[in-house]
Design an enzyme around this catalytic site. Structure first.
Site, mmCIF file in Angstrom:
data_model
loop_
_atom_site.group_PDB
_atom_site.id
_atom_site.type_symbol
_atom_site.label_atom_id
_atom_site.label_comp_id
_atom_site.label_asym_id
_atom_site.label_seq_id
_atom_site.Cartn_x
_atom_site.Cartn_y
_atom_site.Cartn_z
ATOM 1 N N TYR A 162 64.661 37.359 60.706
ATOM 2 C CA TYR A 162 66.040 37.801 60.501
ATOM 3 C C TYR A 162 66.377 38.980 61.423
ATOM 4 C CZ TYR A 162 70.060 39.491 57.724
ATOM 5 O OH TYR A 162 71.288 39.913 57.301
ATOM 6 N N LYS A 166 69.159 39.099 64.308
ATOM 7 C CA LYS A 166 70.302 40.000 64.177
ATOM 8 C C LYS A 166 70.416 40.969 65.355
ATOM 9 C CE LYS A 166 72.521 38.849 60.472
ATOM 10 N NZ LYS A 166 73.709 37.980 60.682
HETATM 11 N N1 LIG Z 1 75.051 41.275 52.200
HETATM 12 C C1 LIG Z 1 74.598 42.224 52.991
HETATM 13 O O1 LIG Z 1 74.362 43.382 52.579
HETATM 14 C C2 LIG Z 1 74.360 41.948 54.435
HETATM 15 C C3 LIG Z 1 73.701 42.934 55.187
HETATM 16 C C4 LIG Z 1 73.518 42.732 56.544
HETATM 17 C C5 LIG Z 1 73.995 41.571 57.136
HETATM 18 N N2 LIG Z 1 74.607 40.601 56.379
HETATM 19 C C6 LIG Z 1 75.085 39.405 57.058
HETATM 20 O O2 LIG Z 1 76.400 39.086 56.628
HETATM 21 C C7 LIG Z 1 76.570 37.668 56.621
HETATM 22 C C8 LIG Z 1 77.048 37.203 55.266
HETATM 23 O O3 LIG Z 1 76.095 37.570 54.274
HETATM 24 P P1 LIG Z 1 76.339 37.374 52.694
HETATM 25 O O4 LIG Z 1 75.585 38.465 52.051
HETATM 26 O O5 LIG Z 1 77.787 37.223 52.410
HETATM 27 O O6 LIG Z 1 75.539 35.994 52.450
HETATM 28 P P2 LIG Z 1 75.821 34.730 51.489
HETATM 29 O O7 LIG Z 1 74.517 34.046 51.332
HETATM 30 O O8 LIG Z 1 76.562 35.163 50.263
HETATM 31 O O9 LIG Z 1 76.803 33.818 52.355
HETATM 32 C C9 LIG Z 1 76.379 33.158 53.505
HETATM 33 C C10 LIG Z 1 77.116 31.844 53.613
HETATM 34 O O10 LIG Z 1 76.718 31.190 54.832
HETATM 35 C C11 LIG Z 1 76.676 29.799 54.586
HETATM 36 N N3 LIG Z 1 75.838 29.115 55.570
HETATM 37 C C12 LIG Z 1 74.489 29.146 55.663
HETATM 38 N N4 LIG Z 1 74.071 28.381 56.682
HETATM 39 C C13 LIG Z 1 75.188 27.866 57.269
HETATM 40 C C14 LIG Z 1 75.393 27.010 58.371
HETATM 41 N N5 LIG Z 1 74.369 26.523 59.078
HETATM 42 N N6 LIG Z 1 76.669 26.675 58.701
HETATM 43 C C15 LIG Z 1 77.715 27.156 57.984
HETATM 44 N N7 LIG Z 1 77.564 27.958 56.904
HETATM 45 C C16 LIG Z 1 76.312 28.317 56.555
HETATM 46 C C17 LIG Z 1 76.128 29.694 53.166
HETATM 47 O O11 LIG Z 1 76.419 28.422 52.576
HETATM 48 C C18 LIG Z 1 76.796 30.878 52.470
HETATM 49 O O12 LIG Z 1 77.991 30.478 51.826
HETATM 50 C C19 LIG Z 1 75.233 37.082 57.053
HETATM 51 O O13 LIG Z 1 75.248 36.843 58.440
HETATM 52 C C20 LIG Z 1 74.251 38.183 56.732
HETATM 53 O O14 LIG Z 1 73.081 38.094 57.525
HETATM 54 C C21 LIG Z 1 74.783 40.771 55.029
#
Ligand SMILES: NC(=O)c1ccc[n+]([C@@H]2O[C@H](COP(=O)([O-])OP(=O)(O)OC[C@H]3O[C@@H](n4cnc5c(N)ncnc54)[C@H](O)[C@@H]3O)[C@@H](O)[C@H]2O)c1
Length: 301
Positions: A162, A166
């Site tokens: 990851y 990233k």
């Molecule tokens: N939540 C956090 O604190 C956090 C921190 C750092 C980075 N991020 C990044 O933010 C983004 C969103 O995170 P989140 O916490 O909302 O996650 P989440 O798991 O709630 O949502 C991610 C969504 O992506 C969809 N997805 C997965 N693979 C896919 C694909 N191949 N094609 C299309 N859709 C796909 C999933 O179905 C899901 O609905 C991610 O890129 C994550 O790495 C989140």
């Protein structure tokens, strides 16, 4: 802020993507809600989460269409961007937000888990950006917003796949910013902190950890959306190649690698002088073997 604009938000069925899609629509954008409805590790398919977001946007008078193609396939990414053009006639911004997690301590990280995470995050962000680029060039405008993470920018345990993906996304964003500025295209990253299913597996087995989780729940996905909307809008002209951390009510401009300190010897270096001179001189500026939580050590405010 987005009247007349067409935006694509990937992974918009849940968490941060969902919140961004809803606020984009509230700001008058027509939205392609893309999501395959996968589980946290990328397994399974379900149209329901994406459809619910589309229904919610339409119920409040907005415009949205569902796309269930995967960002992890080049042809899928082409279809996602094409959906914007087919339904709404153009594409102005893409938010690369879709993501999965397959955490493992490094010596146990399987090739399959490495590849799956790199495929969705890094390759997916490339496929989506590449698919949008030809439309952006043609119309001489466009905005890309990519989700990075402090796991890559700073570090985290058990997330080599990851973190690599990233941090790769930051370099991808910077490269696009450089290559496409001539076409009036901007490319920026958000490093979000949000309580979502991706972060809710934190254990609560002690009162301290439980209290911390309660504080972390304040960091709702909705807090990330205003920055994403701004970066997608014309208001962000001149904002390019930046990385913004968004954590509860804080917006942090993150640094990017620059030379910290240098040592020079006119006659060149031997392994011995590297040991005796260079390292002692540079050591004062070494970066620690730190995790995100060591650097973002204060409670979300
Ligand atoms: N939540 C956090 O604190 C956090 C921190 C750092 C980075 N991020 C990044 O933010 C983004 C969103 O995170 P989140 O916490 O909302 O996650 P989440 O798991 O709630 O949502 C991610 C969504 O992506 C969809 N997805 C997965 N693979 C896919 C694909 N191949 N094609 C299309 N859709 C796909 C999933 O179905 C899901 O609905 C991610 O890129 C994550 O790495 C989140």
């Amino acid at each position: 802020m987005l009247q007349g604009k067409v935006v694509v938000v990937t992974g918009a069925g849940n968490g941060i993507g969902r919140a961004i899609a809803l606020v984009m629509a509230r700001e008058q954008a027509a939205v392609v809600v893309n999501d395959i409805g996968a589980g946290l590790a990328g397994d399974g398919r379900d149209n329901t989460p994406g459809q619910q977001v589309v229904d919610e946007i339409r119920a409040s008078g907005g415009q949205a269409v569902l796309s269930t193609d995967s960002v992890a396939e080049a042809a899928g990414a082409e279809r996602i961007v094409q959906a914007a053009v087919d339904h709404f006639g153009r594409v102005d911004a893409v938010v690369n937000n879709a993501g999965i997690l397959r955490d493992a301590i490094f010596h146990k990280l399987s090739v399959a888990d490495w590849e799956a995470v790199i495929q969705v995050h890094l390759h997916g962000s490339f496929y989506m950006s590449r698919a949008a680029a030809r439309f952006f060039k043609e119309q001489q405008s466009g905005a890309l917003v990519h989700m990075t993470s402090t796991s890559g920018l700073i570090g985290n345990l058990g997330q080599a796949n990851y973190s690599a993906a990233k941090l790769g996304i930051v370099a991808l964003s910077k490269s696009i910013a450089l290559d496409m500025a001539r076409f009036n295209v901007r490319s920026n990253c958000i490093s979000p902190f949000a309580w979502s299913r991706m972060t809710s597996s934190v254990p609560t087995d002690t009162p301290e950890k439980a209290a911390r989780v309660e504080r972390n729940k304040q960091m709702t996905p909705e807090k990330i959306a205003p920055v994403a909307v701004y970066l997608a809008s014309d208001a962000s002209q001149g904002v390019n190649a930046q990385v913004f951390a968004v954590r509860n009510n804080e917006i942090v401009l993150m640094s990017q690698p620059r030379p910290l300190r240098s040592v020079h010897r006119g006659e060149g270096w031997t392994p011995q002088t590297v040991a005796e001179h260079a390292m002692p001189a540079l050591r004062a500026s070494f970066v620690g073997v730190e995790r995100s939580s060591d650097v973002f050590s204060w409670d979300p405010i």
